[in-house]
Design a protein around this motif. Sequence first.
Motif, PDB file in Angstrom:
ATOM      1  N   ALA A  39      11.307  94.339   3.371  1.00  0.00           N
ATOM      2  CA  ALA A  39      12.241  95.080   4.344  1.00  0.00           C
ATOM      3  C   ALA A  39      13.619  94.563   4.502  1.00  0.00           C
ATOM      4  O   ALA A  39      14.440  94.994   4.621  1.00  0.00           O
ATOM      5  CB  ALA A  39      11.354  95.460   5.409  1.00  0.00           C
ATOM      6  N   ALA A  40      13.462  93.100   4.782  1.00  0.00           N
ATOM      7  CA  ALA A  40      14.785  92.483   4.941  1.00  0.00           C
ATOM      8  C   ALA A  40      15.778  92.572   3.938  1.00  0.00           C
ATOM      9  O   ALA A  40      17.060  92.664   4.060  1.00  0.00           O
ATOM     10  CB  ALA A  40      14.447  91.255   5.361  1.00  0.00           C
ATOM     11  N   LYS A  41      15.183  92.716   2.686  1.00  0.00           N
ATOM     12  CA  LYS A  41      16.088  92.490   1.396  1.00  0.00           C
ATOM     13  C   LYS A  41      16.470  93.836   1.029  1.00  0.00           C
ATOM     14  O   LYS A  41      17.368  94.347   0.038  1.00  0.00           O
ATOM     15  CB  LYS A  41      15.302  92.047   0.233  1.00  0.00           C
ATOM     16  N   GLY A  42      16.037  94.882   1.930  1.00  0.00           N
ATOM     17  CA  GLY A  42      16.667  96.134   1.786  1.00  0.00           C
ATOM     18  C   GLY A  42      15.759  96.968   0.410  1.00  0.00           C
ATOM     19  O   GLY A  42      16.498  98.127   0.057  1.00  0.00           O
ATOM     20  N   ARG A  43      14.590  96.457  -0.093  1.00  0.00           N
ATOM     21  CA  ARG A  43      13.910  97.220  -1.188  1.00  0.00           C
ATOM     22  C   ARG A  43      13.054  98.107  -0.474  1.00  0.00           C
ATOM     23  O   ARG A  43      11.794  98.250  -0.572  1.00  0.00           O
ATOM     24  CB  ARG A  43      13.127  96.201  -1.709  1.00  0.00           C
ATOM     25  N   THR A  44      13.535  99.403   0.231  1.00  0.00           N
ATOM     26  CA  THR A  44      12.761 100.301   0.738  1.00  0.00           C
ATOM     27  C   THR A  44      11.746 101.085  -0.094  1.00  0.00           C
ATOM     28  O   THR A  44      10.705 101.457   0.095  1.00  0.00           O
ATOM     29  CB  THR A  44      13.758 101.311   1.375  1.00  0.00           C
TER      30      THR A  44
END
Length: 83
Positions: A39-44
Amino acid sequence: MGVRMLLATGVGSIVAPSPMLVLWTLLVLGAVCGAVVTAAKGRTGWFFVGLVTGVTFLFSAFLPAAPGSPWAKRAARRRVEAP
């Protein structure tokens, strides 16, 4: 029943947890950590696939961060601050 039973029988040692309980606990903790990193890496997309399957979190946590994600911003900030 557990503690009282041990005290009543005079057994001085505590019984170790079952190996399956330890394994499941480690798997759940690994999945939660992988979900937070994903989630923090933006891999939704990977995050939602991981919610359904539970196993892709460990894979997607090792992927590079998406541009503009909190993880990428933090990494860029650390590169600028490093001497």
